[in-house]
Write a protein that holds these residues in place. Sequence first.
Motif, short mmCIF file in Angstrom:
data_model
loop_
_atom_site.label_atom_id
_atom_site.label_comp_id
_atom_site.label_asym_id
_atom_site.label_seq_id
_atom_site.Cartn_x
_atom_site.Cartn_y
_atom_site.Cartn_z
N VAL A 16 29.55 15.79 -5.65
CA VAL A 16 29.05 17.15 -5.86
C VAL A 16 27.74 17.04 -6.63
CG1 VAL A 16 29.51 19.44 -6.81
CG2 VAL A 16 31.40 18.10 -5.85
N ALA A 17 26.63 17.19 -5.92
CA ALA A 17 25.31 16.99 -6.52
C ALA A 17 24.95 18.12 -7.48
CB ALA A 17 24.25 16.87 -5.42
N LYS A 18 25.39 19.34 -7.14
CA LYS A 18 25.05 20.48 -8.00
C LYS A 18 26.14 21.54 -7.90
CE LYS A 18 21.43 23.66 -9.34
NZ LYS A 18 20.16 24.30 -9.04
N ALA A 19 26.53 22.08 -9.06
CA ALA A 19 27.48 23.20 -9.11
C ALA A 19 26.86 24.29 -9.97
CB ALA A 19 28.81 22.75 -9.69
N SER A 20 26.86 25.53 -9.46
CA SER A 20 26.36 26.65 -10.26
C SER A 20 27.41 27.74 -10.28
CB SER A 20 25.05 27.18 -9.69
OG SER A 20 25.24 27.67 -8.39
#
Length: 387
Positions: free
Chosen positions: A95-99
């Motif tokens: 998961v490269a990015k979580a917002s």
Amino acid sequence: MERFELIAPCHFGLEAVMKREILDLGYEVSQVEDGRVTFIGDAEAVCRANIFLRTTERILLKVGSFKAETFEELFQGTRVIPWEQYIPRDGKFWVAKASSIKSRLFSPSDIQSIMKKAMVERMKGAYGITWFPEDGASYPLRVFLYKDVVTVAMDTSGDSLHKRGYRTLTSKAPITETLAAALLMLTPWKPDRILVDPFCGSGTFPIEAAMMAANMAPGMNREFLAEEWKNLIPKKCWYEAMDEANDLVKDDISVDIQGYDIDGEIVRAARANAAAAGVDHLIHFQQRPVSQLSHPKKYGFLITNPPYGERIEDKKNLPELYKTIGERFVALDSWSAYIITAYEDTERYFGRKADKNRKIYNGMMKTYFYQFMGPKPPSRNPGRQNG
């Protein structure tokens, strides 16, 4: 060919521009939200969207959506997704990015680690193995939580699509290529009209305009992560999309696009960037202060991103600078001006109220796109869009 839900993120306030681009490319838009547009397309659409769309930051392939208010629900929701249909057994996945916005789960690092564990659990069962080498193609994920709804997507682009491959040299506060393209699309400018950027910096506005005029796809000179996804996207799709892009280029057009800057070194950098983009023959760059801005022709377009005092010591110079821009604009008979800036006193010192003013978020910075309309030229072509 299998159809996917594809997500195209864009700058807040520019969703309508993004939607129009996707429709023009021939795809069905299924949803428009703040900062992103979702559309339906097959493997070919993944390639064409990456290569042709000018205003999106990346193309994401949606793999699932579910509600999660607890980490247990996040784990279970992630595990239900059929990852084996997307990621081969040697694929590298994370998961490269979580917002997270307005959701109970808000810690990106916890969201990332729990989802990775859930993916491993699912794929262990599907592939009948307990360890994954992860030495194959990369399949990074981007995850959005909004009001406890989790949207999970794989990033097909890799480097952000604003990285066209031409801008190796930049000025202090460059505008991104995707934002410049979107702002140009908000104007009625057409390649048969003059375009001048008096604060051209690294040349982004003139270069994007020249690429549009020559019908050059923005992704022609770069690579994309999903080129390695042979399990999902046949190599043939990439070759065909690139052939289509090459066939559409109109390199022999005649345009009047100009970029000025007070800094000679910056002007040289802009020329080098234009050469890298293959449009240096379409743009005239010149070292010139805004106080010397003039043009003999009528019905031109001024489009620019002037300084707006990022540093405290620069702010004191802004009233005089914007007053000068306004004075030079008055001298440009029948021109239109389009200015993106965070300077809230722009209209006051420019000397005129904008005909339209659009709020746009450039990253986390709130900026304004002031639009000062000039008269439209006498129509040689009835029904042409107003200028």
